[in-house]
Design a protein around this motif. Structure first.
Motif, PDB file in Angstrom:
ATOM      1  N   GLU A  54      10.993   5.373   3.037  1.00 67.05           N
ATOM      2  CA  GLU A  54      11.645   6.741   3.355  1.00 67.05           C
ATOM      3  C   GLU A  54      11.805   7.672   2.239  1.00 67.05           C
ATOM      4  OE1 GLU A  54      13.038   4.230   4.982  1.00 67.05           O
ATOM      5  OE2 GLU A  54      12.120   4.496   6.872  1.00 67.05           O
ATOM      6  N   THR A  55      12.380   7.235   1.194  1.00 61.46           N
ATOM      7  CA  THR A  55      12.599   7.837  -0.200  1.00 61.46           C
ATOM      8  C   THR A  55      11.262   8.244  -0.575  1.00 61.46           C
ATOM      9  OG1 THR A  55      12.993   6.047  -1.782  1.00 61.46           O
ATOM     10  CG2 THR A  55      15.002   6.965  -0.638  1.00 61.46           C
ATOM     11  N   ILE A  56      10.333   7.299  -0.578  1.00 68.15           N
ATOM     12  CA  ILE A  56       8.968   7.380  -1.184  1.00 68.15           C
ATOM     13  C   ILE A  56       8.274   8.835  -0.570  1.00 68.15           C
ATOM     14  CG2 ILE A  56       6.529   6.652  -1.539  1.00 68.15           C
ATOM     15  CD1 ILE A  56       8.103   3.995  -1.652  1.00 68.15           C
ATOM     16  N   GLY A  80       3.625   0.894  10.262  1.00 67.65           N
ATOM     17  CA  GLY A  80       3.947  -0.652  10.265  1.00 67.65           C
ATOM     18  C   GLY A  80       5.354  -1.210  10.180  1.00 67.65           C
ATOM     19  N   ASP A  81       5.332  -2.623   9.926  1.00 64.76           N
ATOM     20  CA  ASP A  81       6.609  -3.182   9.418  1.00 64.76           C
ATOM     21  C   ASP A  81       7.023  -3.071   7.899  1.00 64.76           C
ATOM     22  OD1 ASP A  81       8.705  -4.917   9.071  1.00 64.76           O
ATOM     23  OD2 ASP A  81       8.003  -6.533   9.812  1.00 64.76           O
ATOM     24  N   PRO A  82       7.940  -2.322   7.754  1.00 62.56           N
ATOM     25  CA  PRO A  82       8.269  -2.178   6.256  1.00 62.56           C
ATOM     26  C   PRO A  82       8.663  -3.344   5.700  1.00 62.56           C
ATOM     27  CG  PRO A  82       9.888  -1.098   7.602  1.00 62.56           C
ATOM     28  CD  PRO A  82       8.995  -1.771   8.445  1.00 62.56           C
ATOM     29  N   LEU A 154       1.008   4.864  -3.249  1.00 56.31           N
ATOM     30  CA  LEU A 154       0.613   3.457  -2.540  1.00 56.31           C
ATOM     31  C   LEU A 154       1.213   2.352  -3.179  1.00 56.31           C
ATOM     32  CD1 LEU A 154      -0.714   1.866  -0.420  1.00 56.31           C
ATOM     33  CD2 LEU A 154      -3.089   1.990  -1.809  1.00 56.31           C
ATOM     34  N   LYS A 155       1.228   2.338  -4.770  1.00 53.61           N
ATOM     35  CA  LYS A 155       1.652   1.196  -5.435  1.00 53.61           C
ATOM     36  C   LYS A 155       3.010   1.307  -5.008  1.00 53.61           C
ATOM     37  CE  LYS A 155      -1.133   1.253  -9.635  1.00 53.61           C
ATOM     38  NZ  LYS A 155      -0.966   1.759 -10.909  1.00 53.61           N
ATOM     39  N   ARG A 156       3.899   2.319  -4.881  1.00 52.52           N
ATOM     40  CA  ARG A 156       5.366   2.391  -4.862  1.00 52.52           C
ATOM     41  C   ARG A 156       5.532   1.730  -3.335  1.00 52.52           C
ATOM     42  NH1 ARG A 156       7.297   8.411  -6.432  1.00 52.52           N
ATOM     43  NH2 ARG A 156       9.327   7.635  -5.240  1.00 52.52           N
ATOM     44  N   GLN A 157       4.768   2.147  -2.417  1.00 55.41           N
ATOM     45  CA  GLN A 157       4.836   1.616  -1.261  1.00 55.41           C
ATOM     46  C   GLN A 157       4.964  -0.050  -1.221  1.00 55.41           C
ATOM     47  OE1 GLN A 157       2.199   4.641   0.255  1.00 55.41           O
ATOM     48  NE2 GLN A 157       2.873   4.332   2.414  1.00 55.41           N
TER      49      GLN A 157
END
Ligand code: URA
Length: 229
Positions: A54-56, A80-82, A154-157
């Motif tokens: 959410e913060t990302i 999807g599933d976090p 994406l890297k942060r996700q």
């Protein structure tokens, strides 16, 4: 003084200098309260420990970092599933994804759903995202400046989800994560390491729609994935 203590002193000094320059309005150091708060957290565990999907997403905001923002309808963040153990990474949103804001919901997405079901999982159990979060006009290939702006998110996700496995779909996703120019035909079929995560590249479902004979190779890759999973 140990090497580590020395680093901490240099680090603190750099932090204080930056804060001073920003707070006293030195030109070239104008920055928001949010940036100053971030500088203040440098070196502290809390900088990334509070990061969530959410913060990302809120950091991404109504992203205008590249030219794709001029033509996109919706940002496709990922779904999807976090806490998924497996993340699929595609190339970028197509027409249907741009219209709905969800990844892989068009024809290629339906085939991806079948692939996921074939490995005895559901879309809800995995996480699905793309290298690009905005649709390239006319589904053209992603351009380097677009990838460079989007990939850090994406890297942060991936750092938040911490999956055990990543399956990259097609040339762009595989080449971007593996930092190579090798063709997908040479990359697929084995595991690589990405940020400590086991990564297996395979063909993109859209390519499978055009070349159904390649489904056999994808099945071989999926069997390898299932065995390790
Ligand atoms: N192709 C992709 O690479 N990603 C999508 O989300 C849809 C189609």
């Amino acid at each position: 003084m140990t090497n580590c203590q020395n680093h901490t002193v240099v680090f603190e000094e750099a932090k204080r200098t930056l804060q001073f320059l920003a707070e006293t309005g030195c030109s070239g150091f104008e920055c928001s309260k949010k940036s100053l708060d971030t500088v203040n957290k440098w070196g502290k565990k809390e900088l990334f420990s509070k990061e969530t999907l959410e913060t990302i997403q809120s950091d991404l905001g109504d992203c205008r970092r590249c030219k794709l923002s001029n033509t996109r309808k919706n940002i496709v963040f990922g779904k999807g599933d976090p806490r998924a153990r497996l993340v699929f990474v595609g190339e970028g949103p197509g027409f249907d994804e741009d219209a709905s804001g969800e990844p892989f919901v068009g024809a290629a997405g339906k085939l991806l759903t079948k692939i996921i079901q074939a490995i005895k999982l559901t879309r809800e159990q995995v996480y699905i995202c793309n290298i690009l979060k905005c649709r390239p006009p006319g589904n053209r290939n992603p351009e380097p400046d677009e990838i460079n702006k989007c990939f850090p998110f994406l890297k942060r996700q991936l750092a938040v989800i911490k999956p055990d496995f990543i399956c990259t779909l097609g040339t762009f996703a595989s080449q971007t994560l593996l930092e190579t120019k090798k063709p997908i035909s040479k990359l697929r079929g084995r595991f690589y390491d990405f940020m400590g995560i086991k990564l297996i590249p395979t063909y993109h479902p859209a390519y499978l729609l055009r070349s159904p004979d390649k489904k056999r190779d994808v099945w071989e890759d999926m069997k390898k994935l299932m065995k390790e999973y």
